[in-house]
Design a protein around this motif. Structure first.
Motif, PDB file in Angstrom:
ATOM      1  N   THR A 187      -9.569  -3.177   2.233  1.00 51.80           N
ATOM      2  CA  THR A 187      -8.201  -3.439   1.805  1.00 51.80           C
ATOM      3  C   THR A 187      -7.841  -2.456   0.708  1.00 51.80           C
ATOM      4  O   THR A 187      -8.488  -2.418  -0.338  1.00 51.80           O
ATOM      5  N   GLY A 188      -6.826  -1.652   0.953  1.00 49.10           N
ATOM      6  CA  GLY A 188      -6.354  -0.700  -0.035  1.00 49.10           C
ATOM      7  C   GLY A 188      -5.438  -1.376  -1.043  1.00 49.10           C
ATOM      8  O   GLY A 188      -4.580  -2.184  -0.671  1.00 49.10           O
ATOM      9  N   MET A 220      -6.531   6.971   1.883  1.00 51.41           N
ATOM     10  CA  MET A 220      -6.353   5.535   2.119  1.00 51.41           C
ATOM     11  C   MET A 220      -5.983   5.276   3.578  1.00 51.41           C
ATOM     12  O   MET A 220      -6.455   4.309   4.185  1.00 51.41           O
ATOM     13  N   TYR A 258       4.665   3.871   1.224  1.00 46.63           N
ATOM     14  CA  TYR A 258       4.386   3.598  -0.191  1.00 46.63           C
ATOM     15  C   TYR A 258       5.545   4.057  -1.077  1.00 46.63           C
ATOM     16  O   TYR A 258       6.017   3.319  -1.946  1.00 46.63           O
ATOM     17  N   ILE A 279      -3.375  -3.169   3.506  1.00 47.45           N
ATOM     18  CA  ILE A 279      -2.837  -2.605   2.273  1.00 47.45           C
ATOM     19  C   ILE A 279      -2.137  -3.692   1.475  1.00 47.45           C
ATOM     20  O   ILE A 279      -1.362  -4.489   2.024  1.00 47.45           O
ATOM     21  N   VAL A 319      -2.245  -1.183   7.826  1.00 42.44           N
ATOM     22  CA  VAL A 319      -1.812   0.217   7.887  1.00 42.44           C
ATOM     23  C   VAL A 319      -1.013   0.452   9.163  1.00 42.44           C
ATOM     24  O   VAL A 319       0.006   1.159   9.163  1.00 42.44           O
ATOM     25  N   ALA A 366      -8.630   2.543   4.885  1.00 40.40           N
ATOM     26  CA  ALA A 366      -8.244   1.133   4.803  1.00 40.40           C
ATOM     27  C   ALA A 366      -7.637   0.633   6.111  1.00 40.40           C
ATOM     28  O   ALA A 366      -7.018   1.390   6.857  1.00 40.40           O
ATOM     29  N   LEU A 389       1.795   6.456   5.882  1.00 41.12           N
ATOM     30  CA  LEU A 389       1.505   5.509   4.810  1.00 41.12           C
ATOM     31  C   LEU A 389       2.117   5.986   3.499  1.00 41.12           C
ATOM     32  O   LEU A 389       2.639   5.185   2.719  1.00 41.12           O
TER      33      LEU A 389
END
Length: 239
Positions: free
Chosen positions: A30-31, A190, A225, A197, A211, A194, A221
C-alpha cells in the motif's frame, strides 16, 4: 493489519493529522502519498508509538504498538536510515536491536545476507553510503520476521539496481501475505511497486483506491496524485 481510527494529532494550534481513518490490509503493498506537510510522517510515528495521538488510535493487529511486548516480531519499520550509531559495525548495530527482542545472532547474519551487506558486516556504519544505510535499515525492519512492515522513502540513495531490489523485495513480502506500508514521493516507482494507494493532504484522507482504479481515471498515477492533491499543497508553486 494496520488500523487507523479517527486518528488526530495537534501540536499547539497546528493540526497535523485530522480525524484520519483507514485500514492497511495484508497481501498488498500500500503506497502512502501526500504533499510535504500532509501528515504522513506524523501518522507513521503515531502507528509506531513514537508520537501520542491527541485523539483516536492506531492499531497493529488490533493492539497499540506500545502494548506489544516484543514488537520487532510483529512490526518492522524504516523511518530514517541515518538514525544509527556511526561507531558501531553493521553487525553490532543489528545485534543490539536483536537482543532487545530475544532474537539470536543467526538471524542477524541471515538478514545481512538478505540485504546484501554480509561482506561489510564488520565495517563501521559511519563509512556507509546512504544506500548502504538504507539496506541496513531494511535489515533492521526484517530482523523479527514481522508480518507488518513500514518503510518511509526506502529507495533514497540507492542506485538503479538497488531500487529494483527494493521493488522486488516489497512485492515478495506482500506475496507472502504480509502487510506493507510504503511512503514515497517517487510516483513512477510507486506505480511499479504498490497495488493500493492512500493519499492524504493537510492531515485528512483524500483518496483510497487501487493503482488500477486511479490510472483508469487519470493518464498516470502521477496525474492522479497531482489532481487530487492540488488543493492540499503546503506551498504553492512560484509564479
Amino acid at each position: 493489519m494496520i488500523q487507523l481510527q479517527h486518528l488526530t494529532k495537534r501540536y499547539g494550534d497546528a493540526l497535523a493529522v485530522d480525524d484520519l481513518s483507514f485500514n492497511i490490509e495484508p497481501g498488498h503493498v500500500t503506497g502512502f502519498l501526500g504533499p510535504n506537510g500532509s501528515g504522513k510522517s506524523t501518522t507513521m510515528r503515531m502507528i509506531l508509538g513514537l508520537d501520542a495521538p491527541t485523539s483516536g488510535q492506531a492499531l497493529i493487529n488490533g493492539r497499540r504498538y506500545t502494548s506489544i511486548s516484543k514488537p520487532m516480531h510483529e512490526v518492522g519499520a524504516l523511518l530514517d536510515a541515518n538514525a544509527v550509531h556511526g561507531g558501531r559495525s553493521a553487525y553490532n548495530h543489528l545485534l543490539c536491536l536483536a537482543r532487545t527482542n530475544g532474537i539470536g545472532p543467526a538471524r542477524v547474519a541471515e538478514v545481512l545476507e538478505q540485504v546484501g551487506l554480509a561482506g561489510v558486516a564488520r565495517r563501521r556504519v559511519r563509512g556507509f553510503s546512504l544506500g548502504m544505510k538504507q539496506r541496513l535499515g531494511i535489515a533492521s525492519a526484517l530482523l523479527g520476521d514481522p508480518d507488518v512492515l513500514m518503510f518511509d522513502e526506502p529507495v533514497n540513495g540507492l542506485d538503479p539496481d538497488g531500487v529494483r531490489w527494493i521493488r522486488d523485495l516489497m512485492r515478495s513480502l506482500a506475496a507472502q501475505g504480509r502487510t506493507i506500508l510504503l511512503s514515497s514521493h517517487l510516483m513512477s516507482e510507486m506505480a511499479l511497486t504498490a497495488e493500493r494507494i492512500v493519499i492524504i493532504g493537510r492531515g485528512r484522507l483524500i483518496a483510497e483506491a487501487t493503482v488500477t482504479e486511479l490510472t483508469a481515471r487519470y493518464p498516470s498515477l502521477e496525474d492522479a496524485y497531482l489532481a487530487l492533491t492540488a488543493g492540499s499543497l503546503e506551498y504553492g508553486a512560484a509564479r
